[in-house]
Enzyme design. Structure first.
Site, PDB file in Angstrom:
ATOM      1  N   HIS A   1      43.441  35.220  50.188  1.00 16.74           N
ATOM      2  CA  HIS A   1      43.336  36.324  51.155  1.00 16.74           C
ATOM      3  C   HIS A   1      41.880  36.642  51.445  1.00 16.74           C
ATOM      4  O   HIS A   1      41.032  36.601  50.549  1.00 16.74           O
ATOM      5  CB  HIS A   1      44.133  37.554  50.715  1.00 16.74           C
ATOM      6  CG  HIS A   1      43.697  38.208  49.439  1.00 16.74           C
ATOM      7  ND1 HIS A   1      42.674  39.126  49.397  1.00 16.74           N
ATOM      8  CD2 HIS A   1      44.168  38.114  48.171  1.00 16.74           C
ATOM      9  CE1 HIS A   1      42.542  39.564  48.152  1.00 16.74           C
ATOM     10  NE2 HIS A   1      43.430  38.961  47.388  1.00 16.74           N
TER      11      HIS A   1
ATOM     12  N   GLU B   1      45.982  41.408  52.614  1.00 19.44           N
ATOM     13  CA  GLU B   1      46.781  41.285  51.372  1.00 19.44           C
ATOM     14  C   GLU B   1      46.728  42.576  50.583  1.00 19.44           C
ATOM     15  O   GLU B   1      47.733  43.034  50.041  1.00 19.44           O
ATOM     16  CB  GLU B   1      46.227  40.128  50.521  1.00 19.44           C
ATOM     17  CG  GLU B   1      47.104  39.775  49.317  1.00 19.44           C
ATOM     18  CD  GLU B   1      46.762  40.535  48.039  1.00 19.44           C
ATOM     19  OE1 GLU B   1      47.522  40.437  47.071  1.00 19.44           O
ATOM     20  OE2 GLU B   1      45.733  41.249  48.008  1.00 19.44           O
ATOM     21  N   GLU B   2      45.526  43.162  50.526  1.00 18.13           N
ATOM     22  CA  GLU B   2      45.315  44.316  49.650  1.00 18.13           C
ATOM     23  C   GLU B   2      46.067  45.566  50.108  1.00 18.13           C
ATOM     24  O   GLU B   2      46.187  46.523  49.360  1.00 18.13           O
ATOM     25  CB  GLU B   2      43.802  44.632  49.543  1.00 18.13           C
ATOM     26  CG  GLU B   2      42.978  43.526  48.897  1.00 18.13           C
ATOM     27  CD  GLU B   2      43.216  43.409  47.387  1.00 18.13           C
ATOM     28  OE1 GLU B   2      44.026  44.180  46.844  1.00 18.13           O
ATOM     29  OE2 GLU B   2      42.588  42.536  46.780  1.00 18.13           O
TER      30      GLU B   2
ATOM     31  N   ASP C   1      38.320  38.571  43.405  1.00 24.72           N
ATOM     32  CA  ASP C   1      39.550  38.894  44.153  1.00 24.72           C
ATOM     33  C   ASP C   1      39.236  38.937  45.645  1.00 24.72           C
ATOM     34  O   ASP C   1      38.908  39.987  46.174  1.00 24.72           O
ATOM     35  CB  ASP C   1      40.107  40.232  43.655  1.00 24.72           C
ATOM     36  CG  ASP C   1      41.482  40.533  44.192  1.00 24.72           C
ATOM     37  OD1 ASP C   1      42.072  39.683  44.860  1.00 24.72           O
ATOM     38  OD2 ASP C   1      41.962  41.646  43.946  1.00 24.72           O
TER      39      ASP C   1
ATOM     40  N   HIS D   1      38.836  45.051  41.843  1.00 27.21           N
ATOM     41  CA  HIS D   1      39.060  46.419  42.349  1.00 27.21           C
ATOM     42  C   HIS D   1      38.161  47.449  41.669  1.00 27.21           C
ATOM     43  O   HIS D   1      38.517  48.619  41.586  1.00 27.21           O
ATOM     44  CB  HIS D   1      40.532  46.855  42.179  1.00 27.21           C
ATOM     45  CG  HIS D   1      41.484  46.032  42.994  1.00 27.21           C
ATOM     46  ND1 HIS D   1      42.701  46.513  43.400  1.00 27.21           N
ATOM     47  CD2 HIS D   1      41.402  44.777  43.474  1.00 27.21           C
ATOM     48  CE1 HIS D   1      43.334  45.572  44.089  1.00 27.21           C
ATOM     49  NE2 HIS D   1      42.547  44.503  44.141  1.00 27.21           N
TER      50      HIS D   1
ATOM     51  N   GLU E   1      44.526  34.182  42.993  1.00 31.52           N
ATOM     52  CA  GLU E   1      44.334  35.550  42.509  1.00 31.52           C
ATOM     53  C   GLU E   1      43.658  35.401  41.154  1.00 31.52           C
ATOM     54  O   GLU E   1      43.866  34.397  40.468  1.00 31.52           O
ATOM     55  CB  GLU E   1      45.674  36.287  42.319  1.00 31.52           C
ATOM     56  CG  GLU E   1      46.325  36.833  43.583  1.00 31.52           C
ATOM     57  CD  GLU E   1      45.532  37.953  44.233  1.00 31.52           C
ATOM     58  OE1 GLU E   1      44.900  38.753  43.517  1.00 31.52           O
ATOM     59  OE2 GLU E   1      45.540  38.005  45.475  1.00 31.52           O
TER      60      GLU E   1
ATOM     61  N   ASP F   1      40.681  39.509  52.794  1.00 32.12           N
ATOM     62  CA  ASP F   1      40.275  40.921  52.712  1.00 32.12           C
ATOM     63  C   ASP F   1      39.982  41.330  51.268  1.00 32.12           C
ATOM     64  O   ASP F   1      40.394  40.669  50.318  1.00 32.12           O
ATOM     65  CB  ASP F   1      41.354  41.837  53.305  1.00 32.12           C
ATOM     66  CG  ASP F   1      42.688  41.751  52.564  1.00 32.12           C
ATOM     67  OD1 ASP F   1      43.091  40.636  52.181  1.00 32.12           O
ATOM     68  OD2 ASP F   1      43.322  42.804  52.361  1.00 32.12           O
TER      69      ASP F   1
END
Ligand SMILES: [Zn+2]
Length: 367
Positions: free
Chosen positions: A71, A130-131, A101, A341, A155, A73
């Site tokens: 992903h 995705e997030e 990530d 994150h 991931e 984003d």
């Protein structure tokens, strides 16, 4: 150079609220330079911002043997974190937003496909959003531009192959009452008390769900959470309304509707004892889980290449959408999900480089 690619990717701010057009343009350029055929699948998000899924293919076909999925984003970052878009290396670690990530995996995938001529078709799939709910992958799963036999979904798993994941379901529950002066409770009905009765029943349902076990998971059953609750207007008013969120993570052998059926039966019992009982259940998210058999060639290959036994995760990934494209899927990537994150997100250099080798080996075996 894998580090340079990662630095380029991190430099491009691709927080989910922004358009991912810039990072897609970069990926498209790189893929075309490698001789791949790139196709864009644009859409407008809920705010009307342009988002693009990108598919790059080694062969001009609609059915591929292997897809590498990452992903584009990232989650937002603290503006005071100076390394967020400026990849920095210290003690064998590369720091930056998206480093693990999932820009690290993307850099590894781009590195792995350099100078290869696979006999069978291979695809790189770069998704948007995705997030914020796997939205780009869901668009692809719906449009089905491609059938895929095997896919590796990037991931951060510290290079452990993940062969199964729980689903993710969410509902908003709105319980209605009748407002009245709290000195005269018989004149109304408290939505908060009604919600409390429902929540008690959900606790019983949660215990019931523990009986249906899937031993590959920790915890080995569907879990429930009531994360938010809001109700009432004043301390001396019977609450007219109470809302709460109901979240559940079904094991892949159980449908998302199973919990809804149990919950609706519980609501039915409340209505039977209180004819005035009113409640709306808005089940607005039902992401399915996925499971690839332990003896799948992809699982076996990745276990051998990494030296790590395959495992499972309790959160949602794009593997479920890849399954909808016909694929056996495994989630794997460099870096640790616990470092993602947060400010100070990083990917270890050795894992990043090993990931590129592992992908390259898998391509050689499968394609
Ligand atoms: Zn991710």
């Amino acid at each position: 150079m894998i580090k340079e690619i990662l630095a380029d990717l991190v430099r491009i701010d691709s927080v989910s609220t922004r358009s991912n057009a810039e990072i897609v343009a970069y990926l498209e350029r790189r893929c075309e330079a490698l001789g791949l055929i790139a196709r864009r699948f644009p859409y407008a998000d809920e705010q009307g911002v342009e988002k693009i899924n990108l598919i790059a293919l080694t062969h001009d076909v609609q059915e591929v043997e292997l897809a590498l999925v990452g992903h584009t984003d990232t989650v937002p970052y603290d503006p005071n974190w100076s390394e967020a878009t400026n990849l920095s290396e210290r003690d064998g670690k590369l720091y930056g937003r998206g480093a693990c990530d999932t820009k690290g995996f993307i850099a590894a995938a781009l590195t792995a496909v350099e100078n290869i001529k696979p006999g069978k078709p291979l695809a790189l799939i770069f998704t948007a959003d995705e997030e914020i709910g796997l939205i780009g992958a869901k668009k692809l799963a719906q449009a089905k531009p491609l059938r895929v036999r095997y896919s590796i979904v990037g991931e951060p798993t510290s290079l452990r192959p993940i062969r199964a994941g729980k689903g993710y379901s969410l509902a908003e529950v709105i319980v209605k009452g009748r407002e009245a002066h709290s000195a005269y409770p018989a004149l109304g009905a408290s939505a908060i008390l009604r919600a409390a009765r429902l929540i008690n029943r959900l606790e019983v349902i949660a215990a019931q769900l523990e009986q249906d076990q899937h031993s590959a998971f920790d915890p080995p059953y569907t879990t429930i959470n009531i994360g938010l609750i809001h109700g009432g207007s004043a301390k001396n008013v019977l609450a007219g309304e109470c809302r709460f969120t109901l979240e559940w993570r079904p094991i892949p052998t159980q449908s998302s509707e199973h919990l809804l059926d149990l919950f609706n039966a519980a609501i039915g019992e409340e209505m039977a004892s209180d004819p005035d009982f009113q409640c709306i259940v808005d089940a607005n998210r039902q992401d399915t889980g996925f499971e690839t058999a332990p003896d799948s060639p992809l699982v076996q290959l990745l276990e051998k290449a990494t030296g790590n036994e395959s495992g499972t995760v309790a959160f949602g990934t794009e593997a479920a959408q890849m399954k909808l494209l016909g694929s056996e899927a495994v989630v794997i990537g460099p870096g640790d999900i616990r470092e993602a994150h947060r400010t100070g997100e990083f990917v270890p250099v050795d894992e990043l480089e090993r990931c590129a080798d592992i992908i390259k080996q898998t391509i050689k075996e499968l394609c």
